[in-house]
Scaffold this active site. Structure first.
Site, mmCIF file in Angstrom:
data_model
loop_
_atom_site.group_PDB
_atom_site.id
_atom_site.type_symbol
_atom_site.label_atom_id
_atom_site.label_comp_id
_atom_site.label_asym_id
_atom_site.label_seq_id
_atom_site.Cartn_x
_atom_site.Cartn_y
_atom_site.Cartn_z
ATOM 1 C CG PHE A 148 -0.222 0.455 2.492
ATOM 2 C CD1 PHE A 148 -0.072 1.811 2.782
ATOM 3 C CD2 PHE A 148 0.339 -0.463 3.372
ATOM 4 C CE1 PHE A 148 0.604 2.223 3.918
ATOM 5 C CE2 PHE A 148 1.021 -0.057 4.499
ATOM 6 C CZ PHE A 148 1.151 1.287 4.774
ATOM 7 C CD GLU A 175 -5.570 -5.937 0.058
ATOM 8 O OE1 GLU A 175 -4.590 -5.711 -0.672
ATOM 9 O OE2 GLU A 175 -5.603 -6.894 0.861
ATOM 10 N NE ARG A 176 -4.680 -2.448 4.113
ATOM 11 C CZ ARG A 176 -5.525 -3.463 4.234
ATOM 12 N NH1 ARG A 176 -6.767 -3.361 3.808
ATOM 13 N NH2 ARG A 176 -5.154 -4.590 4.798
ATOM 14 C CB SER A 225 4.749 -7.652 5.402
ATOM 15 O OG SER A 225 3.795 -8.577 4.957
ATOM 16 C CB CYS A 280 10.512 -0.533 2.576
ATOM 17 S SG CYS A 280 11.100 0.153 1.037
ATOM 18 C CD GLU A 382 8.541 -3.168 8.058
ATOM 19 O OE1 GLU A 382 7.802 -4.149 7.825
ATOM 20 O OE2 GLU A 382 9.110 -2.532 7.158
HETATM 21 P P1 NAD Z 1 1.453 -6.708 2.844
HETATM 22 O O1 NAD Z 1 2.461 -7.793 2.876
HETATM 23 O O2 NAD Z 1 0.323 -6.745 3.813
HETATM 24 O O3 NAD Z 1 0.764 -6.655 1.394
HETATM 25 C C1 NAD Z 1 1.525 -6.652 0.209
HETATM 26 C C2 NAD Z 1 0.719 -7.308 -0.910
HETATM 27 O O4 NAD Z 1 0.484 -8.680 -0.578
HETATM 28 C C3 NAD Z 1 -0.641 -6.672 -1.142
HETATM 29 O O5 NAD Z 1 -0.878 -6.599 -2.521
HETATM 30 C C4 NAD Z 1 -1.611 -7.633 -0.443
HETATM 31 O O6 NAD Z 1 -2.870 -7.675 -1.062
HETATM 32 C C5 NAD Z 1 -0.908 -8.964 -0.550
HETATM 33 N N1 NAD Z 1 -1.143 -9.850 0.614
HETATM 34 C C6 NAD Z 1 -1.334 -9.467 1.898
HETATM 35 N N2 NAD Z 1 -1.468 -10.550 2.694
HETATM 36 C C7 NAD Z 1 -1.340 -11.637 1.904
HETATM 37 C C8 NAD Z 1 -1.363 -13.048 2.140
HETATM 38 N N3 NAD Z 1 -1.541 -13.543 3.361
HETATM 39 N N4 NAD Z 1 -1.183 -13.874 1.087
HETATM 40 C C9 NAD Z 1 -0.985 -13.391 -0.158
HETATM 41 N N5 NAD Z 1 -0.961 -12.053 -0.425
HETATM 42 C C10 NAD Z 1 -1.131 -11.183 0.583
HETATM 43 O O7 NAD Z 1 2.260 -5.315 2.938
HETATM 44 P P2 NAD Z 1 1.678 -3.855 3.102
HETATM 45 O O8 NAD Z 1 1.168 -3.666 4.493
HETATM 46 O O9 NAD Z 1 0.774 -3.513 1.980
HETATM 47 O O10 NAD Z 1 3.017 -3.006 2.892
HETATM 48 C C11 NAD Z 1 3.928 -2.732 3.915
HETATM 49 C C12 NAD Z 1 5.095 -3.691 3.908
HETATM 50 O O11 NAD Z 1 5.775 -3.648 2.649
HETATM 51 C C13 NAD Z 1 6.161 -3.343 4.932
HETATM 52 O O12 NAD Z 1 6.614 -4.512 5.544
HETATM 53 C C14 NAD Z 1 7.253 -2.695 4.113
HETATM 54 O O13 NAD Z 1 8.556 -2.764 4.671
HETATM 55 C C15 NAD Z 1 7.175 -3.501 2.867
HETATM 56 N N6 NAD Z 1 7.809 -2.808 1.756
HETATM 57 C C16 NAD Z 1 9.001 -3.273 1.324
HETATM 58 C C17 NAD Z 1 9.656 -2.633 0.299
HETATM 59 C C18 NAD Z 1 10.969 -3.143 -0.213
HETATM 60 O O14 NAD Z 1 11.365 -2.747 -1.290
HETATM 61 N N7 NAD Z 1 11.665 -4.011 0.493
HETATM 62 C C19 NAD Z 1 9.071 -1.504 -0.298
HETATM 63 C C20 NAD Z 1 7.840 -1.057 0.178
HETATM 64 C C21 NAD Z 1 7.209 -1.728 1.203
#
Ligand code: NAD
Length: 500
Positions: A148, A175-176, A225, A280, A382
């Site tokens: 998101f 989806e957010r 994540s 991140c 985190e």
């Molecule tokens: P998230 O893991 O909740 O969601 C990421 C994506 O995965 C979304 O599209 C979501 O719909 C999908 N998803 C969520 N739960 C799932 C599941 N159980 N099974 C399959 N798909 C699922 O992450 P978020 O809260 O949207 O974003 C924040 C996280 O992203 C933080 O941990 C941040 O550090 C990380 N991030 C990392 C980078 C990087 O380059 N390393 C960059 C930006 C964000």
């Protein structure tokens, strides 16, 4: 209520079945509902991609690049409304949303170099009358799954090189805040991208699982994540796909005794609290080296943290906005509670932050912890909120060991005036992206972006030359023509390099 469906075969299509609420985090109100697609919707997207991709791959690379050139111009023309739409669903300031878009456009501009970037290699005379060359061919259909926190930047990091290389692409945004990716899909069509080359499948876990299982999707790029990143990596690899999967972070800033404290304080507050800490590459741990450094740093830092302005994106003088959801707000506050319970010193407490007229918004005020230790949950996890933890180190070695022992390895920064200290640190630290007096060392589009340790699963980074390798397969041709040589049958291993 505004409804957000999917984008397939060049047009928006309504969703059927389940939906999820999209909130304005500044007010807590529901502003739209998004379709939560799954295997059936993915099948339709893949069908259009399958039809469109061969002709796109056969299109001269300069003509492919020209579509991206036009797209870039359209994004610049639409910067303000796109940034406002992003802020509405994400909560960050409009200036911050514009930065998100710019970092994505940077990668589109990089991908415009595809006529050069996509070239193979050629060796004439690799053996007797023998030539050898390599070519980089598109994978076919690629998919991106994004978090998101950067609703334009990360979808564009994934899709622009993929499309430039001649692939069709299926984007599964968070989806957010899916409205900006949907708008970008429309702008790509306006720029002349053939229908079916860029599709948006909205949804959550079910959509992701469908992508990971689909036999026609050859490569998957994920950012989110760490637990989900690890799962996506394992599942996509198990299904024979190429996969790059980027996870969470805990980025430290080492503050050496000779650092310029004004620079440190400005750097830390921007990097820790900008975008409410939902980056991140946010700095979430500051490590002053030596008690004297710690005292001087806290003296400058504390009043600046207390003075930060929190509010809705519609206000012009705000440093950062709300966090993305009520669940995120609860999680951040409960981690701050755990820090207090485990004995850290909460120097600035933003847990009870309230804003008149915005009582239902998802706000967390800035929090600053001192005397945090590595055993505490606020150090290990985190937090992804406006919380900075100070861990005091006695020596530079202790600071380096602390960083190297953390499970995450995304970014790190050292503040110092000492070139030797910075140089040694940059070489010894077990982290993918290092800043020297630069608190957020996010590489530009023509370098690769990626962490180490549990911040990444897979081999090739986002953007830069790695992205062209990720979205293509290399083929190597060894070639000889009948008129040039007749050798008869050979039964030993062909060797062209042996000394005569
Ligand atoms: P998230 O893991 O909740 O969601 C990421 C994506 O995965 C979304 O599209 C979501 O719909 C999908 N998803 C969520 N739960 C799932 C599941 N159980 N099974 C399959 N798909 C699922 O992450 P978020 O809260 O949207 O974003 C924040 C996280 O992203 C933080 O941990 C941040 O550090 C990380 N991030 C990392 C980078 C990087 O380059 N390393 C960059 C930006 C964000």
């Amino acid at each position: 209520m505004r409804k957000i469906g999917h984008f397939m075969n060049g047009a928006t299509v309504a969703g059927t079945g389940a939906e999820a609420d999209i909130f304005n985090p500044a007010t807590g109100e529901v502003v739209a509902r998004v379709a939560m697609g799954g295997a059936a919707e993915l099948e339709a997207a893949v069908a259009s991609a399958r039809i469109a991709q061969p002709a796109w791959a056969a299109t001269n690379p300069q003509r492919r690049a020209r579509v991206l050139t036009k797209f870039v111009a359209l994004v610049y023309d639409n910067m303000k409304p796109l940034a406002e739409l992003m802020s509405l669903e994400h909560g960050k300031t409009v200036a911050d949303s514009a930065g998100d878009l710019q970092r994505g456009v940077d990668v589109a501009e990089f991908a415009i170099g595809i006529p050069h970037l996509g070239k193979g290699e050629f060796t004439i005379g690799a053996g007797p009358a023998l030539d050898m060359y390599s070519m980089h061919q598109p994978i076919g259909i690629g998919a991106g799954i994004s978090p998101f926190n950067f609703p334009a930047m990360i979808p564009l990091w994934m899709s622009m090189p993929a499309i430039a290389c001649g692939n069709a692409f299926i984007m599964k945004p968070s989806e957010r805040d899916p409205s900006v990716p949907m708008r970008l899909a429309e702008l790509l069509i306006e720029a002349g991208l053939p229908k079916g080359i860029f599709n948006v499948l909205n949804g959550g876990k079910a959509a992701v699982e469908a992508i990971l299982a689909h036999p026609d999707i050859g490569a998957v790029s994920f950012v989110g994540s760490t637990p989900v990143a690890a799962h996506v990596y394992a599942e996509a690899a198990r299904n024979g796909k190429r996969v790059q999967s980027f996870g969470g972070a805990k980025n430290h800033a080492i503050v050496m005794p000779d650092a310029d404290m004004n620079m440190v304080a400005d750097g830390l507050i921007g990097a820790a609290y900008g975008s409410a800490g939902e980056r991140c590459m946010a700095i979430s741990v500051a490590v002053p080296v030596g008690e004297g450094t710690a005292e001087r740093m806290m003296e400058v830092l504390k009043p600046r943290v207390e003075a930060l302005k929190v509010g809705p994106y519609t206000a012009s003088d705000v440093d950062f906005g709300p966090v993305v959801t009520a669940a995120a707000q609860d999680k951040i506050k409960s981690l701050v509670d755990s820090g207090v319970d485990q004995g850290a010193e909460l120097v600035v407490d933003g847990r009870d932050f309230r804003l008149q007229g915005y009582e239902k918004g998802f706000y967390v005020g800035p929090c600053l912890f001192d005397r945090v230790t590595p055993e505490m949950e606020i150090y290990k996890q985190e937090i992804f909120g406006p919380v900075l933890s100070v861990v005091r180190a006695r020596t530079a070695e202790e600071a380096l060991t602390l960083v190297n022992r953390h499970e995450y390895g995304n970014g790190v920064c050292i503040f110092t005036r000492d070139g030797d200290a910075a140089r040694n640190f940059s070489r010894q630290v077990q982290i993918g992206m290092v800043g020297v007096n630069v608190p957020i060392p996010t590489p530009l589009a023509y370098y690769g972006f990626g962490g180490w340790k549990r911040s990444v699963f897979g081999d090739l980074n986002q953007h830069g030359p790695d992205s062209i390798r990720f979205w293509t397969r290399t083929k190597t041709v060894t070639e000889r023509w009948p008129s040039s040589i007749q050798r008869g049958a050979e039964f030993s291993m062909p060797v062209f390099s042996a000394n005569k």
